[in-house]
Design a protein around this motif. Structure first.
Motif, short mmCIF file in Angstrom:
data_model
loop_
_atom_site.label_atom_id
_atom_site.label_comp_id
_atom_site.label_asym_id
_atom_site.label_seq_id
_atom_site.Cartn_x
_atom_site.Cartn_y
_atom_site.Cartn_z
N LYS A 12 3.80 0.93 -9.37
CA LYS A 12 3.43 2.20 -10.00
C LYS A 12 2.76 3.18 -9.04
O LYS A 12 2.22 4.19 -9.47
N LEU A 13 2.72 2.89 -7.78
CA LEU A 13 2.13 3.81 -6.81
C LEU A 13 3.19 4.23 -5.81
O LEU A 13 4.06 3.46 -5.46
N MET A 74 -3.06 10.86 -5.08
CA MET A 74 -2.83 9.60 -5.78
C MET A 74 -3.84 9.41 -6.91
O MET A 74 -3.50 8.91 -7.97
N GLU A 77 -2.88 11.15 -10.04
CA GLU A 77 -1.86 10.42 -10.80
C GLU A 77 -2.40 9.14 -11.41
O GLU A 77 -1.92 8.71 -12.45
N ASN A 78 -3.37 8.49 -10.75
CA ASN A 78 -3.88 7.18 -11.17
C ASN A 78 -5.41 7.18 -11.11
O ASN A 78 -5.99 6.47 -10.29
N ASP A 80 -7.78 5.88 -12.82
CA ASP A 80 -8.53 4.67 -13.20
C ASP A 80 -8.02 3.42 -12.50
O ASP A 80 -8.34 2.31 -12.92
N ASN A 81 -7.27 3.58 -11.43
CA ASN A 81 -6.74 2.42 -10.71
C ASN A 81 -7.85 1.85 -9.82
O ASN A 81 -8.25 2.48 -8.85
N LEU A 84 -7.03 1.54 -5.97
CA LEU A 84 -6.99 2.86 -5.32
C LEU A 84 -8.40 3.43 -5.16
O LEU A 84 -8.75 3.95 -4.10
#
Length: 172
Positions: A12-13, A74, A77-78, A80-81, A84
């Protein structure tokens, strides 16, 4: 010009590219960044800092800027990852030296992934290195050991902390 480009793919990245300059002039490095900017992956990120490149004196600064902008894209887009967030916090701490932002992103990463022993260990190291707050660092190391009791990196970081804390108590 020797240039190494490493790609790592995460689910998903988008691919993350590390650029390592081993020997190149500033002009060669700038030219290489223009070539990378034409790729679809870097179009948006590159456009944010393109104007700063001619004023940058060191090629490493260009790569640092590229990395930071890419992390920011990034994170949009994400947001709460935990991986990351952790990696960006580590970049801010170890590469940029921006301690306050590193603390902020380590905190966000801990909220997103509270059972990550390595993350807790990294944050405890940051607390010890920057604030010399042994009790607070100890609390995070205890959580890290509980979360990852068999992780040799966490255990080694904890041992190093205990050694340094004991030495600092002896000096005081």
């Amino acid at each position: 010009m020797l240039l190494k480009i490493f790609s790592a793919f995460r689910p998903k990245l988008s691919p993350f590219v590390w650029i390592s300059r081993t020997s190149a002039s500033h002009r060669d490095h700038h030219s290489m960044l223009h070539k990378i900017s034409s790729s679809l992956m870097f179009k948006t990120a590159f456009s944010h800092f393109h104007l700063a490149l001619p004023h940058t004196r060191k090629p490493q600064e260009c790569c640092c800027m590229l990395t930071e902008v890419y992390y920011q894209e990034m994170l949009k887009e994400n947001p709460d990852n935990p991986l990351l967030l952790r990696n960006y916090a580590k970049f801010l701490h170890e590469v940029k030296g921006d301690i306050s932002k590193a603390e902020e992103f380590y905190g966000r990463a801990i909220l997103a992934g509270p059972a990550d022993g390595e993350l807790l260990s990294l944050y405890a190291q940051l607390i010890w290195e920057t604030h010399k707050d042994g009790d607070r660092a100890q609390a995070y190391f205890d959580q890290a050991i509980e979360a990852a009791p068999h992780d040799c990196h966490v255990i080694a970081s904890y041992a190093n902390f205990l050694w340094n804390w004991e030495e600092s108590d002896g000096d005081a």
